[in-house]
Every structure is written in structure tokens, then in C-alpha cells.
Scaffold this active site. Sequence first.
Site, PDB file in Angstrom:
ATOM      1  N   ASN A 127       0.846  -1.192   0.000  1.00 19.63           N
ATOM      2  CA  ASN A 127       0.000   0.000   0.000  1.00 19.63           C
ATOM      3  C   ASN A 127       0.885   1.247   0.000  1.00 19.63           C
ATOM      4  O   ASN A 127       1.965   1.259   0.592  1.00 19.63           O
ATOM      5  CB  ASN A 127      -0.873  -0.004   1.262  1.00 19.63           C
ATOM      6  CG  ASN A 127      -1.897   1.099   1.242  1.00 19.63           C
ATOM      7  OD1 ASN A 127      -2.854   1.043   0.467  1.00 19.63           O
ATOM      8  ND2 ASN A 127      -1.696   2.121   2.061  1.00 19.63           N
ATOM      9  N   GLU A 190      -0.894   1.127  -5.028  1.00 17.03           N
ATOM     10  CA  GLU A 190      -0.932   2.437  -5.685  1.00 17.03           C
ATOM     11  C   GLU A 190       0.258   2.654  -6.620  1.00 17.03           C
ATOM     12  O   GLU A 190       0.149   3.379  -7.609  1.00 17.03           O
ATOM     13  CB  GLU A 190      -0.988   3.545  -4.633  1.00 17.03           C
ATOM     14  CG  GLU A 190      -2.327   3.668  -3.896  1.00 17.03           C
ATOM     15  CD  GLU A 190      -2.559   2.625  -2.816  1.00 17.03           C
ATOM     16  OE1 GLU A 190      -1.639   1.799  -2.576  1.00 17.03           O
ATOM     17  OE2 GLU A 190      -3.644   2.613  -2.212  1.00 17.03           O
ATOM     18  N   ASP A 237      -5.853  21.732   8.123  1.00 15.00           N
ATOM     19  CA  ASP A 237      -6.131  20.760   7.067  1.00 15.00           C
ATOM     20  C   ASP A 237      -6.788  21.429   5.861  1.00 15.00           C
ATOM     21  O   ASP A 237      -6.780  22.649   5.734  1.00 15.00           O
ATOM     22  CB  ASP A 237      -6.944  19.585   7.620  1.00 15.00           C
ATOM     23  CG  ASP A 237      -8.271  20.046   8.189  1.00 15.00           C
ATOM     24  OD1 ASP A 237      -8.838  21.018   7.673  1.00 15.00           O
ATOM     25  OD2 ASP A 237      -8.739  19.415   9.161  1.00 15.00           O
TER      26      ASP A 237
END
Length: 412
Positions: A127, A190, A237
Site C-alpha cells: 500500500n 498504488e 487541514d
Amino acid sequence: MRLSELAEALGAERIGEVPRERVKEVLEKYERLGKPVIYKVEGWEPEVVSALYSSREAVWKALNAGSDEEAYEKLLHYKKGTMEIVPFSYRKVDSLDYLPWVKFYPEDGGAYHTASVYVACLDDVCNASYHRTMYLGPRKAALRMVPRHLYKMYKEALERGEELKVAVVIGAPSEVEFAAALSLPFGEFELEVAASLAGSLEVSKTPLYSLPVPARAGAVIEGRITAERVDEGPFVDLLHTYDSVRKEPVLEVDAVYVGEEPLHIILPGGVEHQFLMGYPKEASIWDSVRKVVPKVHKVRLTRGGGMWLHAVVSVEKNVDGDAKNAIMAAFAGHPSLKHVVVVDPDVDPDDPYQVEWAIATRFQAHEDLIVIKNARGSSLDPSSQDGLTSKMGLDATAPLKSKDKFKRVGNI
Ligand SMILES: C/C(=C\C(=O)O)CCOP(=O)(O)O
Ligand SMILES: [Mn+2]
């Protein structure tokens, strides 16, 4: 594409050294200009690139596409590409202190790396995903781990009495950076998707843990995510609010390497951050909505919603009910989406005035509003309660049978 190559293709400006406390301001400037910047953080050796994905055209270039539709298709219909294994050619350095760490906002919990892609393999599953990384010391950092794939692997490793070995890549090729932002099914790697986006991808195995990493990046950190948890955050964020302090896992660092490519620093909440996270979700909304209407003209996750919570979708309808179905499909396409406005093709989702005009003239709340209570919300939304949110869809399309009455005359 290597980040140095992409930066050059996008006309990057090279500006020399930037004092650490001015990095945020400089990044804001270059994002506004829509142009990458190459610099060094004063006192540190490695070169850094920022503001790479600060325009839609830059995103297309990064994905080797010429339009949104082409880029969306690439992100949606990837195949597993070829990863060509080449020798690990990075240079070992002493510790995390070789890299510049930046504190962006006064109340941030510490200095961070924001473009850090974590690669982990457990059994036969690998991953790669983004986790912001907070500096704790020369060989220690904390990472924010939302409960997704890396978390699942980490939990599994801890249950076996092991720590999770990881390689953290900073300044990875653009296709890797976008692939790591996708929400793939667990088990799909990915980096293989990045290889498909790029045509092929050179990959090296790290010296200590033999983890696959892009052969050309700015830096690679090998380490272990341990059972220890520390306070991580606050940190600004996507939504320009301080994400709260949480107990997050510690990364014990075993080796740090640097490559020939620049590091990548992403301005938190900036355009680049929003494009990286939001663009793949636009693709997913586009794909979902086009299954329920004859044509989707544009999907835009908008800036004020952090390219995460708000969408405007322009569609062609067969029947009036199509717009309501488009609302439901948009929510299905991006589970964190909170508000969506559906408009006709004559309204440009990129123009907030036109969108507001459509709401003003083509929308009646008693029949065109859909509200869904207590749905799963985004963890980033400070107004959600216990993770639950109300969602709202606005059908701001004109009824098909009375087009003339709703025609826009002149410019807004
Ligand atoms: C996009 C996210 C974080 C960030 O880049 O700041 C993750 C938010 O995930 P939700 O599923 O919306 O909670
Ligand atoms: Mn994954």
C-alpha cells in the site's frame, strides 16, 4: 513524471533560500501565481519544490492528460502498469535533521512534512498512502493515520506482535503522488497504478526492509510504525481549520536517504493540497453522475469547500427528475461530500456568480432541496457531530418544459 521535470515543464521559478518562517507566505504567493517554485529552506541542503499542482492544467500535465475527461478516465480506468526494478541509488544521510521541516501556522503542533507517502507491505499486500509527518527528533516522528489501508496493516502487524515496517517517500513522481491520493480497494498497490498512469515506473527496493519505492524521489525514510502513540496536531487541514490533537502512532526511523530529485512541500489547505485530494474525487463524482444523466458537462469541487465538501455539477437532463438523481449519484461518488448544487449546461460551475444566479432563479427550496440527516460526514468538518452530518443537494436546474422563462440574459 519526475518532479524536477514537471516543475520545468510548468515554468517553475528558482528563488534561492527562503527563511523557514517565510515558507508559508512564499508558497501562498506561488500558488496564487499558479506556478511552481524551487527553493531551499534556509539552513538546509536539499532542494524543495512547491506549488506544482496549483492549476487544473498542471494537474493534467502531471497525469499526462489534455482535459478533465481524459484525466478522470485515467484515474478511473487504470490498469496495473509495469514496475521496472532498478538498483536503489539514494545516498544515505545522518538523520531526519538533514531534511527541512516546516511549521506552517502558529498553533500547529510542530514542524511537518506534508507530501510524505508511506509505502508498506504485509504478506502479499502493498500500500502507498499520504500521512502528514510531524517531527519529534532526529530519529522519531508521528504520523496521522486515518482508519484506512495503512491503519489496517498497522493493526494487523501489532496483533502479530510486530511493528509495521515502512518506507516514507518525499518528492515522489507526480503519478505516484496522485495514485497515493486515490481510494483504491484494499490490496491494489498504488505504485502499480502510478506505473499505469506513467506508462511504466522505475522502482527500487529499500536496503533494510526491501520495500518498493520510486527510484527517483527527493528522499526515502525507512522506519517502523510502533505501538507508541503521542499527541499529533493541531494541524491546519484542507478546510483551513485546525484539525484537533489526537493520539497517533510513532515512526521510529532506521535510515534516511536523499535522491537527485527535489523534496516536495505541500502548503496545508492550499490549492495544491486541494487538487491532490479533491481531483480524484471529482473524477469519481463525474463517473457516478454520468451513469444517471445523459451528459455531465463539468464537475467542480469548489475552493471554499476545501475541494472536499462542496460540489457543483452541470448536467444535461432527459427528464426533470434527472437532476435529483444526479444529486444522489454525486453523494455516492464521494462519501465526504456535504453540499452539492446541480445546474444546467448554460451555467458554468467555475463561476460562483453564475451558480448563485442559478440558485436565485431556478431553485425553490420546497421542491428542489434534498436533505439527508445523520449521514457519515467528513472527519475534517468541525460542524459534524460524532462523525455524522446533514447533507444537502440543490436542484438548481430549470424545468425542461419552460426553458424560455429561465433564459439568462446578458452577463452577471
Ligand atoms: C482529505 C483528508 C485529509 C487532508 O488531506 O487533510 C482526509 C479526510 O477524510 P474524510 O473521509 O473526509 O474524513
Ligand atoms: Mn491503498
